[in-house]
Design an enzyme around this catalytic site. Structure first.
Site, PDB file in Angstrom:
ATOM      1  N   TYR A 101     -46.167  -1.302  46.753  1.00 55.22           N
ATOM      2  CA  TYR A 101     -46.293   0.091  46.026  1.00 55.22           C
ATOM      3  C   TYR A 101     -45.428  -0.046  44.884  1.00 55.22           C
ATOM      4  O   TYR A 101     -45.451   0.853  44.185  1.00 55.22           O
ATOM      5  CB  TYR A 101     -45.441   0.723  47.263  1.00 55.22           C
ATOM      6  N   THR A 132     -36.061  -2.457  31.772  1.00 56.28           N
ATOM      7  CA  THR A 132     -34.708  -2.756  32.423  1.00 56.28           C
ATOM      8  C   THR A 132     -34.308  -4.069  32.146  1.00 56.28           C
ATOM      9  O   THR A 132     -35.074  -5.063  31.837  1.00 56.28           O
ATOM     10  CB  THR A 132     -35.030  -2.590  33.946  1.00 56.28           C
ATOM     11  N   GLU A 134     -33.211  -5.989  34.315  1.00 59.03           N
ATOM     12  CA  GLU A 134     -34.345  -6.698  35.436  1.00 59.03           C
ATOM     13  C   GLU A 134     -35.167  -7.803  35.010  1.00 59.03           C
ATOM     14  O   GLU A 134     -35.848  -8.618  35.513  1.00 59.03           O
ATOM     15  CB  GLU A 134     -34.408  -6.074  36.775  1.00 59.03           C
ATOM     16  N   TYR A 157     -39.803  -5.769  41.610  1.00 55.36           N
ATOM     17  CA  TYR A 157     -39.423  -4.686  40.874  1.00 55.36           C
ATOM     18  C   TYR A 157     -39.447  -5.180  39.309  1.00 55.36           C
ATOM     19  O   TYR A 157     -39.991  -4.658  38.581  1.00 55.36           O
ATOM     20  CB  TYR A 157     -38.018  -4.034  41.200  1.00 55.36           C
ATOM     21  N   LYS A 161     -41.683  -3.980  36.297  1.00 57.83           N
ATOM     22  CA  LYS A 161     -41.504  -3.429  35.006  1.00 57.83           C
ATOM     23  C   LYS A 161     -41.953  -4.411  33.750  1.00 57.83           C
ATOM     24  O   LYS A 161     -41.838  -3.922  32.914  1.00 57.83           O
ATOM     25  CB  LYS A 161     -39.780  -3.501  35.253  1.00 57.83           C
TER      26      LYS A 161
HETATM   27  P1  NAP Z   1     -33.911   7.039  40.209  1.00 57.40           P
HETATM   28  O1  NAP Z   1     -32.880   7.906  40.310  1.00 57.40           O
HETATM   29  O2  NAP Z   1     -34.343   6.215  41.542  1.00 57.40           O
HETATM   30  O3  NAP Z   1     -35.174   8.001  39.859  1.00 57.40           O
HETATM   31  C1  NAP Z   1     -36.412   7.639  40.151  1.00 57.40           C
HETATM   32  C2  NAP Z   1     -37.437   8.898  39.913  1.00 57.40           C
HETATM   33  O4  NAP Z   1     -38.931   8.450  40.100  1.00 57.40           O
HETATM   34  C3  NAP Z   1     -37.277   9.976  40.995  1.00 57.40           C
HETATM   35  O5  NAP Z   1     -37.534  11.270  40.520  1.00 57.40           O
HETATM   36  C4  NAP Z   1     -38.426   9.590  41.979  1.00 57.40           C
HETATM   37  O6  NAP Z   1     -38.720  10.634  42.759  1.00 57.40           O
HETATM   38  C5  NAP Z   1     -39.579   9.119  40.918  1.00 57.40           C
HETATM   39  N1  NAP Z   1     -40.472   8.558  41.524  1.00 57.40           N
HETATM   40  C6  NAP Z   1     -40.570   7.501  42.512  1.00 57.40           C
HETATM   41  N2  NAP Z   1     -41.700   7.041  42.955  1.00 57.40           N
HETATM   42  C7  NAP Z   1     -42.652   8.059  42.247  1.00 57.40           C
HETATM   43  C8  NAP Z   1     -44.108   8.002  42.345  1.00 57.40           C
HETATM   44  N3  NAP Z   1     -44.788   7.355  43.272  1.00 57.40           N
HETATM   45  N4  NAP Z   1     -44.417   9.303  41.470  1.00 57.40           N
HETATM   46  C9  NAP Z   1     -43.969   9.888  40.743  1.00 57.40           C
HETATM   47  N5  NAP Z   1     -42.379   9.725  40.544  1.00 57.40           N
HETATM   48  C10 NAP Z   1     -41.878   8.581  41.382  1.00 57.40           C
HETATM   49  O7  NAP Z   1     -33.856   6.079  39.047  1.00 57.40           O
HETATM   50  P2  NAP Z   1     -33.012   6.206  37.636  1.00 57.40           P
HETATM   51  O8  NAP Z   1     -31.770   5.264  37.942  1.00 57.40           O
HETATM   52  O9  NAP Z   1     -32.857   7.942  37.270  1.00 57.40           O
HETATM   53  O10 NAP Z   1     -33.734   5.210  36.465  1.00 57.40           O
HETATM   54  C11 NAP Z   1     -34.582   5.985  35.730  1.00 57.40           C
HETATM   55  C12 NAP Z   1     -35.747   4.898  35.257  1.00 57.40           C
HETATM   56  O11 NAP Z   1     -35.319   4.017  34.750  1.00 57.40           O
HETATM   57  C13 NAP Z   1     -36.601   4.162  36.588  1.00 57.40           C
HETATM   58  O12 NAP Z   1     -37.736   3.891  36.102  1.00 57.40           O
HETATM   59  C14 NAP Z   1     -35.629   2.902  36.505  1.00 57.40           C
HETATM   60  O13 NAP Z   1     -36.525   1.930  37.084  1.00 57.40           O
HETATM   61  C15 NAP Z   1     -35.170   2.634  35.092  1.00 57.40           C
HETATM   62  N6  NAP Z   1     -34.148   2.090  34.876  1.00 57.40           N
HETATM   63  C16 NAP Z   1     -32.858   2.448  35.574  1.00 57.40           C
HETATM   64  C17 NAP Z   1     -31.695   1.780  35.444  1.00 57.40           C
HETATM   65  C18 NAP Z   1     -30.457   2.222  36.097  1.00 57.40           C
HETATM   66  O14 NAP Z   1     -29.465   1.482  36.002  1.00 57.40           O
HETATM   67  N7  NAP Z   1     -30.413   3.592  36.635  1.00 57.40           N
HETATM   68  C19 NAP Z   1     -31.892   0.764  34.489  1.00 57.40           C
HETATM   69  C20 NAP Z   1     -32.835   0.334  33.898  1.00 57.40           C
HETATM   70  C21 NAP Z   1     -34.097   0.922  34.122  1.00 57.40           C
HETATM   71  P3  NAP Z   1     -38.023  11.179  44.058  1.00 57.40           P
HETATM   72  O15 NAP Z   1     -36.656  11.989  43.854  1.00 57.40           O
HETATM   73  O16 NAP Z   1     -38.986  12.043  44.973  1.00 57.40           O
HETATM   74  O17 NAP Z   1     -37.604   9.969  44.916  1.00 57.40           O
HETATM   75  O1  F7E Z   2     -27.205  -3.718  42.870  1.00 56.53           O
HETATM   76  C1  F7E Z   2     -25.344  -6.219  44.700  1.00 56.53           C
HETATM   77  C2  F7E Z   2     -26.750  -6.421  44.369  1.00 56.53           C
HETATM   78  O2  F7E Z   2     -28.710  -2.105  43.611  1.00 56.53           O
HETATM   79  C3  F7E Z   2     -26.276  -4.268  42.025  1.00 56.53           C
HETATM   80  C4  F7E Z   2     -31.524  -0.412  39.490  1.00 56.53           C
HETATM   81  O3  F7E Z   2     -31.147   0.745  38.696  1.00 56.53           O
HETATM   82  O4  F7E Z   2     -30.299  -1.470  38.006  1.00 56.53           O
HETATM   83  C5  F7E Z   2     -30.240  -1.265  39.352  1.00 56.53           C
HETATM   84  O5  F7E Z   2     -30.529  -2.602  39.916  1.00 56.53           O
HETATM   85  C6  F7E Z   2     -25.721  -5.679  42.276  1.00 56.53           C
HETATM   86  C7  F7E Z   2     -26.831  -6.406  42.883  1.00 56.53           C
HETATM   87  O6  F7E Z   2     -28.418  -2.392  41.173  1.00 56.53           O
HETATM   88  C8  F7E Z   2     -25.019  -4.732  47.767  1.00 56.53           C
HETATM   89  O7  F7E Z   2     -27.028  -7.632  44.855  1.00 56.53           O
HETATM   90  C9  F7E Z   2     -23.977  -6.187  46.784  1.00 56.53           C
HETATM   91  O8  F7E Z   2     -26.532  -7.726  42.475  1.00 56.53           O
HETATM   92  O9  F7E Z   2     -26.762  -1.427  42.286  1.00 56.53           O
HETATM   93  P1  F7E Z   2     -27.746  -2.130  42.549  1.00 56.53           P
HETATM   94  P2  F7E Z   2     -29.423  -3.454  40.549  1.00 56.53           P
HETATM   95  O10 F7E Z   2     -30.236  -4.286  41.498  1.00 56.53           O
HETATM   96  O11 F7E Z   2     -28.543  -4.133  39.543  1.00 56.53           O
HETATM   97  C10 F7E Z   2     -31.340  -2.261  37.245  1.00 56.53           C
HETATM   98  C11 F7E Z   2     -30.974  -2.136  35.806  1.00 56.53           C
HETATM   99  C12 F7E Z   2     -32.424  -1.335  37.450  1.00 56.53           C
HETATM  100  O12 F7E Z   2     -33.306  -1.360  36.648  1.00 56.53           O
HETATM  101  C13 F7E Z   2     -32.866  -0.888  38.825  1.00 56.53           C
HETATM  102  O13 F7E Z   2     -33.742   0.161  38.886  1.00 56.53           O
HETATM  103  O14 F7E Z   2     -24.921  -5.247  43.466  1.00 56.53           O
HETATM  104  N1  F7E Z   2     -24.945  -5.856  45.995  1.00 56.53           N
HETATM  105  N2  F7E Z   2     -23.991  -5.438  47.780  1.00 56.53           N
HETATM  106  C14 F7E Z   2     -25.545  -4.822  46.597  1.00 56.53           C
HETATM  107  N3  F7E Z   2     -26.385  -3.829  46.037  1.00 56.53           N
HETATM  108  C15 F7E Z   2     -26.860  -3.013  46.847  1.00 56.53           C
HETATM  109  N4  F7E Z   2     -27.725  -1.651  46.371  1.00 56.53           N
HETATM  110  N5  F7E Z   2     -26.221  -2.612  48.104  1.00 56.53           N
HETATM  111  C16 F7E Z   2     -25.339  -3.559  48.515  1.00 56.53           C
HETATM  112  O15 F7E Z   2     -24.845  -3.140  49.657  1.00 56.53           O
END
Ligand code: NAP
Ligand code: F7E
Length: 354
Positions: A101, A132, A134, A157, A161
């Site tokens: 998915y 990202t 990631e 993921y 990406k």
């Molecule tokens: P988020 O809060 O998880 O929001 C994700 C959005 O995507 C939500 O509006 C969700 O809708 C929508 N979505 C999920 N599945 C979908 C589908 N099948 N069709 C249409 N829409 C769908 O993420 P965010 O933190 O705002 O991040 C925005 C984007 O930046 C994402 O692409 C993420 O991967 C990327 N990104 C985030 C970070 C970060 O640190 N936040 C860093 C780098 C890149 P629902 O509300 O209905 O779930």
């Molecule tokens: O984890 C550690 C976990 O889930 C940060 C997304 O927005 O940023 C996000 O991805 C760190 C990781 O963010 C828990 O293992 C420990 O090392 O908050 P996170 P993420 O995985 O960095 C990137 C840039 C994106 O693009 C993504 O969309 O924290 N960690 N303990 C945990 N993480 C979670 N979620 N929960 C725990 O209990």
């Protein structure tokens, strides 16, 4: 001048909601793609919604990134000037449980948007892809990652990406589309989803401060992340599309902190001094309360990923030079804002219970 028209996928998410606010302030007409859900998923944008029978610049449309026709029809009908593709299954941990998915939405979803632009011959439309940090899973003798660093994703993921990153770049080169990748490092806010680590911590500590006796279970406390504020970062998403040339940019603060450091900083703001004992799965976080040592944080292997990105730190020099990127928030002001807003929420919850 005619208002510009923007389409945002992922408008109900953290970034989508801040970006919509920013674009509305700039007098855009903002259209958002939302998924049909059996319960409300528009909490972050409810304050922007005006019944379309009245005068409004904000419109929502049902659709899904897994449904090519809904995307094609939407783009065809609204004829946007700018498309921000923020929609994704964005949780790294969940991507190990739902890899197919995640690939459909966070990978092929991007192709669906780009294909619609190509079929509709939308060469003047600007496209932003939410790439990202990631993409960089492995440190190769470098202190920080920039636009030239080698990619090495470590999760389904990250791989989805990576596909989106490259397909954006290919459509730019092959068809001359104005298509850009913003390679954003972690960015947080009071609107961050509650299962991401920063929000999980601020939600827990603020409830604890108000008397809850729950325990916080976390995974890898040693992981290092470069945490910025989502408000600063959505401004860069917009600026990336205002450039003359379509290019890719790293957006990051340039600093990195462990999860443990985030907890300590958040605790300090609440006057909760957190001590640590034990190692690995036996590590505990505790406080002194009523002359007793009280364990409030435990490690649970359930929250470890099968493959972890241990270290992320971005190098935002290109964005500083070309986009004039100067974040308004520091690490501490980010944590403070999250703590303040969650304290307010925790108090509201408590009032409701009474
Ligand atoms: P988020 O809060 O998880 O929001 C994700 C959005 O995507 C939500 O509006 C969700 O809708 C929508 N979505 C999920 N599945 C979908 C589908 N099948 N069709 C249409 N829409 C769908 O993420 P965010 O933190 O705002 O991040 C925005 C984007 O930046 C994402 O692409 C993420 O991967 C990327 N990104 C985030 C970070 C970060 O640190 N936040 C860093 C780098 C890149 P629902 O509300 O209905 O779930
Ligand atoms: O984890 C550690 C976990 O889930 C940060 C997304 O927005 O940023 C996000 O991805 C760190 C990781 O963010 C828990 O293992 C420990 O090392 O908050 P996170 P993420 O995985 O960095 C990137 C840039 C994106 O693009 C993504 O969309 O924290 N960690 N303990 C945990 N993480 C979670 N979620 N929960 C725990 O209990």
């Amino acid at each position: 001048m005619k208002n510009k028209i923007a389409l945002i996928t992922g408008i109900t998410g953290q970034d989508g909601s801040y970006l919509a606010e920013l674009l509305l302030k700039k007098k855009y007409k903002v259209h958002g793609l939302i998924r049909k859900s059996s319960s409300f998923n528009t909490k972050r944008i409810d304050h922007l919604y005006i019944d379309p029978h009245n005068r409004t610049n904000f419109f929502l449309h049902y659709g899904d990134l897994t449904d090519s026709n809904s995307i094609y029809n939407l783009i065809h009908n609204i004829k946007p000037n700018e498309i921000y593709n923020l929609g994704a299954q964005s949780h790294v941990g969940v991507s190990f449980e739902n890899p197919e998915y995640t690939a459909e939405v966070s990978g092929i979803g991007t192709l669906r948007v780009l294909e619609a632009m190509r079929f509709l011959k939308m060469k003047n439309v600007k496209f932003y892809q939410a790439s990202t940090s990631e993409l960089f899973g492995e440190k190769y003798n470098e202190k920080s990652f920039n636009e030239q660093s080698k990619f090495h994703p470590k999760s389904p993921y990250g791989v989805a990406k990576l596909y989106s990153y490259w397909i954006t770049s290919v459509y730019r080169e092959a068809y001359g589309l104005f298509a850009c990748n913003g390679i954003l490092f972690n960015h947080e806010s009071p609107r961050r989803g509650e299962t991401f680590v920063t929000r999980k911590i601020t939600r827990f500590l603020t409830r604890r401060k108000l008397g809850s006796n729950e325990i916080l279970y976390l995974g890898n406390l040693n992981a290092k992340r470069d945490w910025g504020h989502a408000k600063d970062y959505v401004e860069m998403q917009w600026r990336i599309l205002q450039q003359k040339k379509s290019e890719d940019y790293v957006i990051a603060t340039g600093a990195t902190h462990t999860v443990r450091e985030f907890i300590v900083a958040a605790g300090k703001l609440l006057n909760l001094k957190i001590y640590w004992s034990g190692k690995g799965l036996k590590e505990r976080g505790y406080i002194h309360e009523d002359n007793r040592k009280k364990v409030i944080i435990k490690v649970d292997k359930k929250y470890f990923r099968p493959n972890e990105v241990d270290y992320l730190r971005g190098n935002p020099i290109k964005a500083q030079k070309k986009l004039n990127f100067k974040p308004k928030y520091s690490f501490l002001s980010l944590v403070k804002e999250m703590i303040n807003e969650d304290l307010f929420l925790a108090q509201e919850e408590l009032n409701k219970k009474r």
